[in-house]
Design a protein around this motif. Structure first.
Motif, PDB file in Angstrom:
ATOM      1  N   GLY A  63       0.797  -1.221   0.000  1.00 10.96           N
ATOM      2  CA  GLY A  63       0.000   0.000   0.000  1.00 10.96           C
ATOM      3  C   GLY A  63       0.830   1.271   0.000  1.00 10.96           C
ATOM      4  N   HIS A  66       1.157   5.761  -4.223  1.00  7.48           N
ATOM      5  CA  HIS A  66       0.041   6.700  -4.332  1.00  7.48           C
ATOM      6  C   HIS A  66       0.386   7.752  -5.385  1.00  7.48           C
ATOM      7  CE1 HIS A  66      -1.427   4.951  -0.612  1.00  7.48           C
ATOM      8  NE2 HIS A  66      -0.233   5.161  -0.095  1.00  7.48           N
ATOM      9  N   VAL A  93      -6.933   8.862  -2.009  1.00  5.07           N
ATOM     10  CA  VAL A  93      -7.783   7.849  -1.381  1.00  5.07           C
ATOM     11  C   VAL A  93      -6.885   6.742  -0.840  1.00  5.07           C
ATOM     12  CG1 VAL A  93      -9.601   6.139  -1.747  1.00  5.07           C
ATOM     13  CG2 VAL A  93      -9.721   8.368  -2.898  1.00  5.07           C
ATOM     14  N   TYR A  94      -7.018   6.463   0.436  1.00  3.40           N
ATOM     15  CA  TYR A  94      -6.245   5.412   1.084  1.00  3.40           C
ATOM     16  C   TYR A  94      -7.199   4.307   1.528  1.00  3.40           C
ATOM     17  CZ  TYR A  94      -3.194   2.954   4.288  1.00  3.40           C
ATOM     18  OH  TYR A  94      -2.457   1.985   4.918  1.00  3.40           O
ATOM     19  N   SER A  95      -6.954   3.105   1.077  1.00  2.00           N
ATOM     20  CA  SER A  95      -7.752   1.938   1.480  1.00  2.00           C
ATOM     21  C   SER A  95      -7.036   1.237   2.615  1.00  2.00           C
ATOM     22  CB  SER A  95      -7.930   0.977   0.293  1.00  2.00           C
ATOM     23  OG  SER A  95      -8.645   1.619  -0.732  1.00  2.00           O
ATOM     24  N   VAL A  96      -7.746   1.047   3.715  1.00  3.15           N
ATOM     25  CA  VAL A  96      -7.136   0.412   4.879  1.00  3.15           C
ATOM     26  C   VAL A  96      -6.866  -1.057   4.579  1.00  3.15           C
ATOM     27  CG1 VAL A  96      -8.105   2.020   6.541  1.00  3.15           C
ATOM     28  CG2 VAL A  96      -9.409   0.007   5.906  1.00  3.15           C
ATOM     29  N   GLY A 102     -12.654  -0.452   4.228  1.00  2.00           N
ATOM     30  CA  GLY A 102     -12.965   0.958   4.026  1.00  2.00           C
ATOM     31  C   GLY A 102     -11.835   1.745   3.412  1.00  2.00           C
ATOM     32  N   SER A 103     -12.163   2.973   3.060  1.00  2.00           N
ATOM     33  CA  SER A 103     -11.217   3.921   2.473  1.00  2.00           C
ATOM     34  C   SER A 103     -11.508   5.304   3.026  1.00  2.00           C
ATOM     35  CB  SER A 103     -11.355   3.950   0.951  1.00  2.00           C
ATOM     36  OG  SER A 103     -11.089   2.690   0.401  1.00  2.00           O
TER      37      SER A 103
END
Length: 141
Positions: A63, A66, A93-96, A102-103
């Motif tokens: 992750g 970006h 946008v960061y997706s956990v 969630g994001s």
């Protein structure tokens, strides 16, 4: 007076580039394993000092990649080696990671102190990453 109008586009300033120009930067400790590196492709409007472009974070972790738009301003200080101060902000946008779901919109900030060649030192913040006093290198080709 009318004769001067045709020469405006070809006049130059001693303090640096004029008009609209592109600069590409690499910020971070390149070659350090796991260190986050931010690459910028920025369009600078010299008369207004406005800056906009794309930032790309790369880090060798899950992750850690970006790409997102940034904008900010260039301030000319006239002091010593750091002639320009650059302030940039953006969001991505960061997706956990699993097992969470969630994001959310993550905030990004960068502050750079560079010379007229766009080389110097700087830092950046995003998520829980805080990096200071790392090299800023102009990689425009």
């Amino acid at each position: 007076m009318a004769d001067d109008v045709g020469n405006l586009h070809s006049q130059s300033a001693e303090i640096g580039p004029i008009g609209l120009y592109l600069v590409k930067l690499q910020v971070g400790n390149v070659g350090t394993p796991g260190a986050p590196i931010v690459n910028f492709a920025l369009t600078v409007d010299a008369p207004s000092g406005n800056v906009s472009g794309i930032a790309e974070i790369s880090q060798a972790v899950i992750g850690g990649q970006h790409r997102f738009p940034v904008s900010g301003h260039v301030y000319q200080t006239g002091f010593g080696q750091a002639d320009l101060l650059v302030s940039l902000t953006g969001e991505f946008v960061y997706s956990v990671p699993p097992p969470a779901i969630g994001s959310f919109l993550a905030k990004f900030k960068a502050a750079l102190a560079v010379d007229k060649s766009w080389n110097g030192k700087g830092g950046f913040d995003y998520l829980n990453v805080h990096v200071e006093n790392v090299p800023v290198k102009n990689v425009s080709a």
